[in-house]
Design an enzyme around this catalytic site. Structure first.
Site, PDB file in Angstrom:
ATOM      1  N   ASN A   1     -16.002  -0.927  18.097  1.00  0.00           N
ATOM      2  CA  ASN A   1     -15.511  -1.759  17.007  1.00  0.00           C
ATOM      3  C   ASN A   1     -14.003  -1.938  17.143  1.00  0.00           C
ATOM      4  O   ASN A   1     -13.243  -1.005  16.864  1.00  0.00           O
ATOM      5  CB  ASN A   1     -15.845  -1.097  15.664  1.00  0.00           C
ATOM      6  CG  ASN A   1     -15.175  -1.803  14.506  1.00  0.00           C
ATOM      7  OD1 ASN A   1     -15.085  -3.024  14.491  1.00  0.00           O
ATOM      8  ND2 ASN A   1     -14.702  -1.031  13.530  1.00  0.00           N
TER       9      ASN A   1
ATOM     10  N   ARG B   1      19.211 -16.318  28.418  1.00  0.00           N
ATOM     11  CA  ARG B   1      19.137 -15.647  27.131  1.00  0.00           C
ATOM     12  C   ARG B   1      18.894 -16.626  25.991  1.00  0.00           C
ATOM     13  O   ARG B   1      18.939 -17.848  26.165  1.00  0.00           O
ATOM     14  CB  ARG B   1      20.428 -14.856  26.897  1.00  0.00           C
ATOM     15  CG  ARG B   1      20.618 -13.710  27.880  1.00  0.00           C
ATOM     16  CD  ARG B   1      22.023 -13.150  27.845  1.00  0.00           C
ATOM     17  NE  ARG B   1      22.406 -12.694  26.509  1.00  0.00           N
ATOM     18  CZ  ARG B   1      23.648 -12.335  26.174  1.00  0.00           C
ATOM     19  NH1 ARG B   1      24.607 -12.379  27.097  1.00  0.00           N
ATOM     20  NH2 ARG B   1      23.930 -11.941  24.951  1.00  0.00           N
TER      21      ARG B   1
ATOM     22  N   GLN C   1       0.876  -1.169   0.000  1.00  0.00           N
ATOM     23  CA  GLN C   1       0.000   0.000   0.000  1.00  0.00           C
ATOM     24  C   GLN C   1       0.917   1.224   0.000  1.00  0.00           C
ATOM     25  O   GLN C   1       1.432   1.630   1.034  1.00  0.00           O
ATOM     26  CB  GLN C   1      -0.923   0.015   1.221  1.00  0.00           C
ATOM     27  CG  GLN C   1      -1.929   1.159   1.211  1.00  0.00           C
ATOM     28  CD  GLN C   1      -2.721   1.268   2.507  1.00  0.00           C
ATOM     29  OE1 GLN C   1      -2.302   0.761   3.552  1.00  0.00           O
ATOM     30  NE2 GLN C   1      -3.873   1.937   2.449  1.00  0.00           N
TER      31      GLN C   1
ATOM     32  N   ALA D   1      39.681 -23.692  42.510  1.00  0.00           N
ATOM     33  CA  ALA D   1      39.166 -22.331  42.667  1.00  0.00           C
ATOM     34  C   ALA D   1      40.198 -21.311  42.184  1.00  0.00           C
ATOM     35  O   ALA D   1      41.399 -21.439  42.440  1.00  0.00           O
ATOM     36  CB  ALA D   1      38.822 -22.068  44.125  1.00  0.00           C
TER      37      ALA D   1
ATOM     38  N   ASN E   1      -1.017   1.968  19.934  1.00  0.00           N
ATOM     39  CA  ASN E   1      -0.766   3.198  19.203  1.00  0.00           C
ATOM     40  C   ASN E   1       0.205   4.128  19.912  1.00  0.00           C
ATOM     41  O   ASN E   1       0.436   5.237  19.444  1.00  0.00           O
ATOM     42  CB  ASN E   1      -2.087   3.936  18.969  1.00  0.00           C
ATOM     43  CG  ASN E   1      -3.016   3.155  18.073  1.00  0.00           C
ATOM     44  OD1 ASN E   1      -2.690   2.861  16.929  1.00  0.00           O
ATOM     45  ND2 ASN E   1      -4.174   2.776  18.600  1.00  0.00           N
TER      46      ASN E   1
ATOM     47  N   LYS F   1      23.720 -17.994  28.317  1.00  0.00           N
ATOM     48  CA  LYS F   1      23.436 -17.537  26.954  1.00  0.00           C
ATOM     49  C   LYS F   1      23.839 -18.605  25.946  1.00  0.00           C
ATOM     50  O   LYS F   1      24.968 -19.105  25.972  1.00  0.00           O
ATOM     51  CB  LYS F   1      24.185 -16.231  26.699  1.00  0.00           C
ATOM     52  CG  LYS F   1      24.163 -15.749  25.254  1.00  0.00           C
ATOM     53  CD  LYS F   1      25.559 -15.753  24.669  1.00  0.00           C
ATOM     54  CE  LYS F   1      25.548 -15.331  23.206  1.00  0.00           C
ATOM     55  NZ  LYS F   1      26.907 -15.419  22.605  1.00  0.00           N
TER      56      LYS F   1
ATOM     57  N   HIS G   1      25.730 -19.489  42.017  1.00  0.00           N
ATOM     58  CA  HIS G   1      26.066 -18.116  42.415  1.00  0.00           C
ATOM     59  C   HIS G   1      26.878 -17.391  41.349  1.00  0.00           C
ATOM     60  O   HIS G   1      27.941 -17.863  40.959  1.00  0.00           O
ATOM     61  CB  HIS G   1      26.919 -18.073  43.700  1.00  0.00           C
ATOM     62  CG  HIS G   1      26.543 -19.062  44.740  1.00  0.00           C
ATOM     63  ND1 HIS G   1      25.540 -18.845  45.634  1.00  0.00           N
ATOM     64  CD2 HIS G   1      27.057 -20.289  45.028  1.00  0.00           C
ATOM     65  CE1 HIS G   1      25.451 -19.887  46.447  1.00  0.00           C
ATOM     66  NE2 HIS G   1      26.356 -20.774  46.101  1.00  0.00           N
TER      67      HIS G   1
END
Length: 424
Positions: free
Chosen positions: A182, A312, A85, A402, A240, A330, A342
């Site tokens: 409507n 993620r 359009q 560690a 909107n 992720k 932790h």
């Protein structure tokens, strides 16, 4: 049963959104608004959907050219026909742009707006059933709102028959008091629709071609038009403005969490939890407060996530995984029994069964140029504060002390069985 297609109006520019992006691409709980409307159409059996695009049309078609926003039933995207359009001259003009595709179609045409993400499949089913039961030329699904400002009003006669729809800006004082509105859920006999649109004139304050005037024209020519009050107030809301986008997201979030809880997921504090619409979570998993799950995330049964966890896109957790406070994952797969309780970051990794990842341990997956993969075998122990520099592969049973920085060169020196005490 009549053959049925859909036209989705998605061409408009939203000045109130103050955006350079097509309005229908703004996301609600991780998915573009348009995706929800397409899903609803597919779920009621629509096989061909004509999407009218205009502003930023190339971005809209690009977003939906892959299966990224396909429905949960993995429907292919070849049911979409993109219709341009070039000038946005109103809703009737947008529908008219589809004439070349549908001029010979003898079935039913569903017309919806692409900025209505709160649409429900059940509402469309009610619309279709009412249309066919009433043998109507056109059927509208309407809503009743306490505050109808901004919406076209449904005008009925003393016998409750619909007489027309008056846009808010064209209403008289008496019509402004009408609460039945409507929300732009339409079902037409296709040939009747396009015949009526030919006669629509831009005789309104906006000088646009309104689809509501086509409805009035269908009524005036003696065809049967039905209006069924089937739209819940919340799903009548189009988006909107940024404020309405936020409101729609909150409503959608409640729906997402409600569906998950009905399927056996415990969400301890729904108001302080955010879960993407694309996430899948297994039975008896517990989601603690302040957890944020974004993207296509899959969580198995009997997991415990949070509080303050961040999952993620691309994350897959098998059953019985525990992710604790301030843990981020992720694009990684964690096998059964993994514990990361932790302050850990696990990115672009494959973690084997029964691995314990100590407090503050991370995968260093980005070297400044590219993202690299970490593979951790079964039954490994990763001590607190360890840094795993990707690309890296740890064999089954590796034990990382560690505070150790581990690269692939030093990984061969690791040995011993993993510490079985994973309760830290």
């Amino acid at each position: 049963m009549a053959e049925r297609v859909a036209i989705i109006l998605a061409a408009g520019v939203s000045s109130r959104m103050n955006t350079q992006m097509a309005k229908v691409l703004h996301e609600v709980c991780g998915r573009p608004m348009l995706a929800y409307v397409l899903d609803a159409c597919r779920e009621v059996g629509i096989k061909k959907i004509y999407v009218v695009v205009g502003f930023s049309a190339d971005k809209v078609t690009e977003q939906f050219s892959s299966r990224r926003f396909a429905s949960h039933t993995e429907t292919a995207e070849d049911d979409l026909v993109w219709v341009q359009q070039d000038e946005q001259q109103g809703t009737a003009h947008a529908v008219l742009c589809c004439k070349e595709h549908l001029k010979d179609f003898q079935g039913q045409t569903l017309v919806l707006c692409g900025d209505g993400p709160l649409i429900r499949t059940q509402t469309l089913r009610t619309l279709i059933e009412s249309h066919e039961a009433g043998q109507s030329a056109a059927t509208l699904a309407t809503a009743v709102l306490d505050n109808p400002a901004g919406y076209g009003r449904i005008v009925r006669d003393e016998y409750n028959n619909i007489q027309g729809i008056v846009e808010d800006s064209d209403c008289t004082k008496e019509q402004l008091a009408i609460k039945e509105i409507n929300p732009s859920y339409y079902l037409f006999d296709n040939q009747v629709l396009f015949e009526a649109i030919q006669n629509v004139k831009p005789d309104n304050v906006k000088h646009e071609y309104y689809l509501t005037d086509a409805v009035s024209g269908i009524i005036a020519t003696g065809h049967k038009v039905t209006a069924v009050t089937a739209v819940r107030p919340e799903e009548a809301m189009g988006v909107n403005s940024r404020e309405q986008l936020s409101q729609a997201s909150k409503i959608m979030q409640r729906r997402i969490q409600q569906q998950l809880m009905e399927k056996g997921v415990t969400i301890v504090d729904p108001d302080n939890t955010w879960i993407d619409a694309r996430a899948r979570i297994g039975q008896d998993t517990v989601i603690e407060p302040f957890t944020y799950i974004h993207g296509e995330v899959k969580i198995g049964q009997n997991c415990r996530i949070g509080p303050f966890a961040y999952l993620r896109n691309g994350t897959v957790l098998k059953k019985d995984v525990v992710l604790g406070v301030y843990t981020e994952v992720k694009n990684s797969t964690l096998a059964e029994g993994v514990r990361a309780r932790h302050h850990s970051y696990i990115g672009d990794a494959a973690v084997g069964k029964n691995v314990n990842i100590g407090a503050g341990s991370i995968t260093a997956n980005f070297d400044g140029k590219q993202v690299n993969k970490t593979n951790i075998g079964d039954n490994c122990y990763i001590g607190s504060g360890a840094i795993l520099i990707a690309p890296l592969e740890l064999k089954d049973g590796s034990n990382v002390s560690a505070g150790t920085v581990v690269s692939q060169e030093s990984a061969s020196e690791l040995g011993g069985k993993a510490n079985k005490d994973v309760s830290q």
